[in-house]
Enzyme design. Sequence first.
Site, PDB file in Angstrom:
ATOM      1  N   THR A 134      40.071   5.152 -28.447  1.00 33.79           N
ATOM      2  CA  THR A 134      39.378   4.381 -27.418  1.00 33.79           C
ATOM      3  C   THR A 134      38.890   3.034 -27.940  1.00 33.79           C
ATOM      4  OG1 THR A 134      37.365   4.393 -26.086  1.00 33.79           O
ATOM      5  CG2 THR A 134      37.293   5.687 -28.073  1.00 33.79           C
ATOM      6  N   ASP A 135      38.696   2.101 -27.031  1.00 35.63           N
ATOM      7  CA  ASP A 135      38.115   0.803 -27.420  1.00 35.63           C
ATOM      8  C   ASP A 135      36.633   0.931 -27.779  1.00 35.63           C
ATOM      9  OD1 ASP A 135      37.125   1.227 -24.851  1.00 35.63           O
ATOM     10  OD2 ASP A 135      37.792  -0.695 -24.030  1.00 35.63           O
ATOM     11  N   GLU A 136      36.010   2.076 -27.398  1.00 38.19           N
ATOM     12  CA  GLU A 136      34.565   2.207 -27.611  1.00 38.19           C
ATOM     13  C   GLU A 136      34.196   2.243 -29.095  1.00 38.19           C
ATOM     14  OE1 GLU A 136      32.388   4.822 -25.139  1.00 38.19           O
ATOM     15  OE2 GLU A 136      33.663   4.464 -23.401  1.00 38.19           O
ATOM     16  N   TYR A 176      29.872  10.004 -28.538  1.00 33.58           N
ATOM     17  CA  TYR A 176      31.304  10.070 -28.218  1.00 33.58           C
ATOM     18  C   TYR A 176      32.085   9.079 -29.081  1.00 33.58           C
ATOM     19  CZ  TYR A 176      35.663   8.790 -25.853  1.00 33.58           C
ATOM     20  OH  TYR A 176      36.978   8.477 -25.584  1.00 33.58           O
ATOM     21  N   SER A 177      31.664   7.810 -29.082  1.00 35.97           N
ATOM     22  CA  SER A 177      32.457   6.817 -29.815  1.00 35.97           C
ATOM     23  C   SER A 177      32.356   7.031 -31.323  1.00 35.97           C
ATOM     24  CB  SER A 177      32.081   5.389 -29.412  1.00 35.97           C
ATOM     25  OG  SER A 177      30.707   5.164 -29.516  1.00 35.97           O
ATOM     26  N   LYS A 180      34.916   9.655 -32.061  1.00 44.64           N
ATOM     27  CA  LYS A 180      36.287   9.116 -31.993  1.00 44.64           C
ATOM     28  C   LYS A 180      36.557   8.223 -33.204  1.00 44.64           C
ATOM     29  CE  LYS A 180      39.068   9.509 -29.169  1.00 44.64           C
ATOM     30  NZ  LYS A 180      40.134  10.544 -28.960  1.00 44.64           N
ATOM     31  N   LYS A 215      33.686  10.843 -13.938  1.00 42.74           N
ATOM     32  CA  LYS A 215      33.911   9.454 -14.329  1.00 42.74           C
ATOM     33  C   LYS A 215      33.717   8.554 -13.101  1.00 42.74           C
ATOM     34  CE  LYS A 215      35.077  10.952 -18.436  1.00 42.74           C
ATOM     35  NZ  LYS A 215      36.250  11.720 -18.675  1.00 42.74           N
TER      36      LYS A 215
HETATM   37  P1  NAD Z   1      39.935  14.473 -20.342  1.00 39.68           P
HETATM   38  O1  NAD Z   1      38.534  14.879 -20.630  1.00 39.68           O
HETATM   39  O2  NAD Z   1      40.364  14.270 -18.937  1.00 39.68           O
HETATM   40  O3  NAD Z   1      40.943  15.565 -20.967  1.00 39.68           O
HETATM   41  C1  NAD Z   1      40.753  16.116 -22.238  1.00 39.68           C
HETATM   42  C2  NAD Z   1      41.663  17.332 -22.363  1.00 39.68           C
HETATM   43  O4  NAD Z   1      41.493  17.857 -23.686  1.00 39.68           O
HETATM   44  C3  NAD Z   1      41.344  18.456 -21.380  1.00 39.68           C
HETATM   45  O5  NAD Z   1      42.520  18.946 -20.801  1.00 39.68           O
HETATM   46  C4  NAD Z   1      40.663  19.511 -22.246  1.00 39.68           C
HETATM   47  O6  NAD Z   1      40.865  20.838 -21.768  1.00 39.68           O
HETATM   48  C5  NAD Z   1      41.337  19.272 -23.587  1.00 39.68           C
HETATM   49  N1  NAD Z   1      40.508  19.737 -24.699  1.00 39.68           N
HETATM   50  C6  NAD Z   1      39.195  19.446 -24.928  1.00 39.68           C
HETATM   51  N2  NAD Z   1      38.772  20.078 -26.026  1.00 39.68           N
HETATM   52  C7  NAD Z   1      39.837  20.753 -26.528  1.00 39.68           C
HETATM   53  C8  NAD Z   1      40.027  21.577 -27.663  1.00 39.68           C
HETATM   54  N3  NAD Z   1      39.017  21.850 -28.505  1.00 39.68           N
HETATM   55  N4  NAD Z   1      41.240  22.098 -27.896  1.00 39.68           N
HETATM   56  C9  NAD Z   1      42.278  21.838 -27.041  1.00 39.68           C
HETATM   57  N5  NAD Z   1      42.145  21.090 -25.938  1.00 39.68           N
HETATM   58  C10 NAD Z   1      40.931  20.542 -25.691  1.00 39.68           C
HETATM   59  O7  NAD Z   1      40.195  13.201 -21.234  1.00 39.68           O
HETATM   60  P2  NAD Z   1      41.067  11.875 -20.932  1.00 39.68           P
HETATM   61  O8  NAD Z   1      40.229  10.921 -20.198  1.00 39.68           O
HETATM   62  O9  NAD Z   1      42.375  12.265 -20.421  1.00 39.68           O
HETATM   63  O10 NAD Z   1      41.227  11.329 -22.435  1.00 39.68           O
HETATM   64  C11 NAD Z   1      42.286  11.779 -23.253  1.00 39.68           C
HETATM   65  C12 NAD Z   1      42.205  11.087 -24.607  1.00 39.68           C
HETATM   66  O11 NAD Z   1      42.296   9.679 -24.420  1.00 39.68           O
HETATM   67  C13 NAD Z   1      40.900  11.329 -25.346  1.00 39.68           C
HETATM   68  O12 NAD Z   1      41.211  11.456 -26.715  1.00 39.68           O
HETATM   69  C14 NAD Z   1      40.077  10.092 -25.082  1.00 39.68           C
HETATM   70  O13 NAD Z   1      39.182   9.846 -26.137  1.00 39.68           O
HETATM   71  C15 NAD Z   1      41.170   9.036 -25.009  1.00 39.68           C
HETATM   72  N6  NAD Z   1      40.864   7.852 -24.172  1.00 39.68           N
HETATM   73  C16 NAD Z   1      40.452   8.015 -22.869  1.00 39.68           C
HETATM   74  C17 NAD Z   1      40.249   6.880 -22.080  1.00 39.68           C
HETATM   75  C18 NAD Z   1      39.828   6.991 -20.631  1.00 39.68           C
HETATM   76  O14 NAD Z   1      39.561   5.978 -19.999  1.00 39.68           O
HETATM   77  N7  NAD Z   1      39.773   8.176 -20.035  1.00 39.68           N
HETATM   78  C19 NAD Z   1      40.454   5.602 -22.629  1.00 39.68           C
HETATM   79  C20 NAD Z   1      40.857   5.486 -23.974  1.00 39.68           C
HETATM   80  C21 NAD Z   1      41.071   6.625 -24.738  1.00 39.68           C
HETATM   81  O1  DAU Z   2      36.576   2.510 -22.713  1.00 44.04           O
HETATM   82  C1  DAU Z   2      37.307   3.692 -22.791  1.00 44.04           C
HETATM   83  C2  DAU Z   2      36.437   4.866 -22.377  1.00 44.04           C
HETATM   84  O2  DAU Z   2      36.307   4.791 -20.960  1.00 44.04           O
HETATM   85  C3  DAU Z   2      37.020   6.218 -22.794  1.00 44.04           C
HETATM   86  O3  DAU Z   2      37.095   6.283 -24.186  1.00 44.04           O
HETATM   87  C4  DAU Z   2      36.150   7.369 -22.253  1.00 44.04           C
HETATM   88  O4  DAU Z   2      36.750   8.612 -22.566  1.00 44.04           O
HETATM   89  C5  DAU Z   2      36.059   7.211 -20.748  1.00 44.04           C
HETATM   90  O5  DAU Z   2      35.200   8.207 -20.223  1.00 44.04           O
HETATM   91  C6  DAU Z   2      35.533   5.817 -20.371  1.00 44.04           C
HETATM   92  O6  DAU Z   2      34.144   5.680 -20.777  1.00 44.04           O
HETATM   93  P1  DAU Z   2      33.060   4.942 -19.854  1.00 44.04           P
HETATM   94  O7  DAU Z   2      31.720   5.431 -20.250  1.00 44.04           O
HETATM   95  O8  DAU Z   2      33.281   3.479 -19.838  1.00 44.04           O
HETATM   96  O9  DAU Z   2      33.507   5.531 -18.400  1.00 44.04           O
HETATM   97  P2  DAU Z   2      32.623   6.044 -17.160  1.00 44.04           P
HETATM   98  O10 DAU Z   2      33.567   6.244 -16.020  1.00 44.04           O
HETATM   99  O11 DAU Z   2      31.724   7.171 -17.536  1.00 44.04           O
HETATM  100  O12 DAU Z   2      31.693   4.793 -16.831  1.00 44.04           O
HETATM  101  C7  DAU Z   2      32.226   3.519 -16.519  1.00 44.04           C
HETATM  102  C8  DAU Z   2      31.059   2.562 -16.368  1.00 44.04           C
HETATM  103  O13 DAU Z   2      30.311   2.920 -15.187  1.00 44.04           O
HETATM  104  C9  DAU Z   2      30.059   2.618 -17.498  1.00 44.04           C
HETATM  105  O14 DAU Z   2      29.554   1.315 -17.746  1.00 44.04           O
HETATM  106  C10 DAU Z   2      28.938   3.525 -16.983  1.00 44.04           C
HETATM  107  C11 DAU Z   2      28.948   3.253 -15.502  1.00 44.04           C
HETATM  108  N1  DAU Z   2      28.590   4.402 -14.640  1.00 44.04           N
HETATM  109  C12 DAU Z   2      29.247   5.585 -14.839  1.00 44.04           C
HETATM  110  C13 DAU Z   2      28.955   6.678 -14.055  1.00 44.04           C
HETATM  111  C14 DAU Z   2      29.665   8.004 -14.274  1.00 44.04           C
HETATM  112  C15 DAU Z   2      27.653   4.258 -13.633  1.00 44.04           C
HETATM  113  O15 DAU Z   2      27.079   3.167 -13.425  1.00 44.04           O
HETATM  114  N2  DAU Z   2      27.364   5.350 -12.851  1.00 44.04           N
HETATM  115  C16 DAU Z   2      27.981   6.553 -13.024  1.00 44.04           C
HETATM  116  O16 DAU Z   2      27.656   7.524 -12.287  1.00 44.04           O
END
Ligand code: NAD
Ligand code: DAU
Length: 370
Positions: A134-136, A176-177, A180, A215
């Site tokens: 992640t960028d975080e 979280y970050s 990661k 999210k």
């Molecule tokens: P998500 O939470 O939707 O999915 C995570 C998946 O991992 C789920 O299916 C869960 O069951 C599985 N999992 C969790 N713990 C596990 C374990 N101990 N063993 C096996 N499986 C397990 O997550 P996502 O948003 O799809 O993110 C996927 C990856 O991409 C993560 O590594 C996250 O850090 C990274 N990422 C996400 C974003 C984003 O915006 N969502 C951005 C950049 C990077």
């Molecule tokens: O940047 C990449 C990351 O993006 C991934 O690594 C994470 O796995 C993914 O969850 C996401 O993280 P964020 O914290 O940025 O996503 P989220 O959707 O939780 O929140 C987006 C923005 O909105 C953040 O600034 C927090 C804000 N927010 C979020 C929620 C859930 C609100 O204001 N209200 C809300 O209820």
Amino acid sequence: MEFKRNILITGGAGFIGSHVVRLFVNKYPEYRIVNLDKLTYAGNLANLKDIEQAPNYVFVRADICDFETVCGIFEKYDIDGVIHLAAESHVDRSIKDPFTFARTNVLGTLSMLQAAKHHWDGKWEGKRFYHISTDEVYGALELTHPEGIHSDISAHEVYGDEFFRETTRYSPHSPYSASKASSDHFVRAFHDTYGMPTIVTNCSNNYGPYQFPEKLIPLFINNIRHRKPLPVYGKGENVRDWLYVEDHARAIDLIFHEGKVAETYNIGGFNEWKNIDLIKVIIKTVDRILGNPEGYSDSLITYVTDRAGHDLRYAIDATKLHRELGWSPSLQFEEGIDKTVRWYLDNQAWMDNITSGEYEKYYEDMYGNR
Ligand code: NAD
Ligand code: DAU
């Protein structure tokens, strides 16, 4: 059947993982795709209904932290490539329960690395361990352009220092970050110490179908539909850089096949939005599609206490990936948001199954209790 490659994708029942699994299963019938997922609250096999019967697809329910089981999976399917997405992914949950994040994201990644090292036993030719991050991990940026910098790759040439680059120093702030970042370091350490062919990518915020409704985007679409408050953290001034999830999956495919070993690539949407502006776009889009008068749902906006340690701005400079491998996002944001809103509104059963807990029962019937 003999497969040309055996690829292990972890976290394939989650949001991004399901798009990656679908792309690989459909695009590469000559590969066997093994989806390893624990099915935590975030894992949902309904995300993969359309491909679950494909002859080149296997689902294995397992925990990445369970080293013996992971070794068994490498052995049984003779895995030669890993795309590692399994993780705890929600920042708010990490603030409440950091241990789970350290366990899965740090120890789970280490368990995956050790299992790969054990199975490959120094024969690195043709192997690949690709870690999705992640960028975080880079921390937070200043708000240098209050309107945000949208959809223009050239802006990154001009304002280079105001973005996260592959060389930006790690400075994670949330549990979280931090977890990661630690996993990224372990992956690189396995390259530097043992010679494992690893790649790391750091991506910005993804949006699109099948995202768990904790999210921002799916939560808000669902709340508008149910006339529930939209909880905006702080003043809504934080900035995120949004990328359509299928564009991320395309980048992962490209990098898995053509990326250089030991390299890091940043992936981003060139698409920054202040939360409150994004929220207004979501409201407008939902109201338009539902046929509500303009401004109908504005009153649902509710400012709430800010997220602890809330990073002000994330913005990725993805020019390395563009320059070296020719990738760029294919969807304009307006189109992506329209598609996304329509998907959630058209797939209410998917959403309702999650919010009602129905989908948990489906797993229990198939795989027993979690
Ligand atoms: P998500 O939470 O939707 O999915 C995570 C998946 O991992 C789920 O299916 C869960 O069951 C599985 N999992 C969790 N713990 C596990 C374990 N101990 N063993 C096996 N499986 C397990 O997550 P996502 O948003 O799809 O993110 C996927 C990856 O991409 C993560 O590594 C996250 O850090 C990274 N990422 C996400 C974003 C984003 O915006 N969502 C951005 C950049 C990077
Ligand atoms: O940047 C990449 C990351 O993006 C991934 O690594 C994470 O796995 C993914 O969850 C996401 O993280 P964020 O914290 O940025 O996503 P989220 O959707 O939780 O929140 C987006 C923005 O909105 C953040 O600034 C927090 C804000 N927010 C979020 C929620 C859930 C609100 O204001 N209200 C809300 O209820």
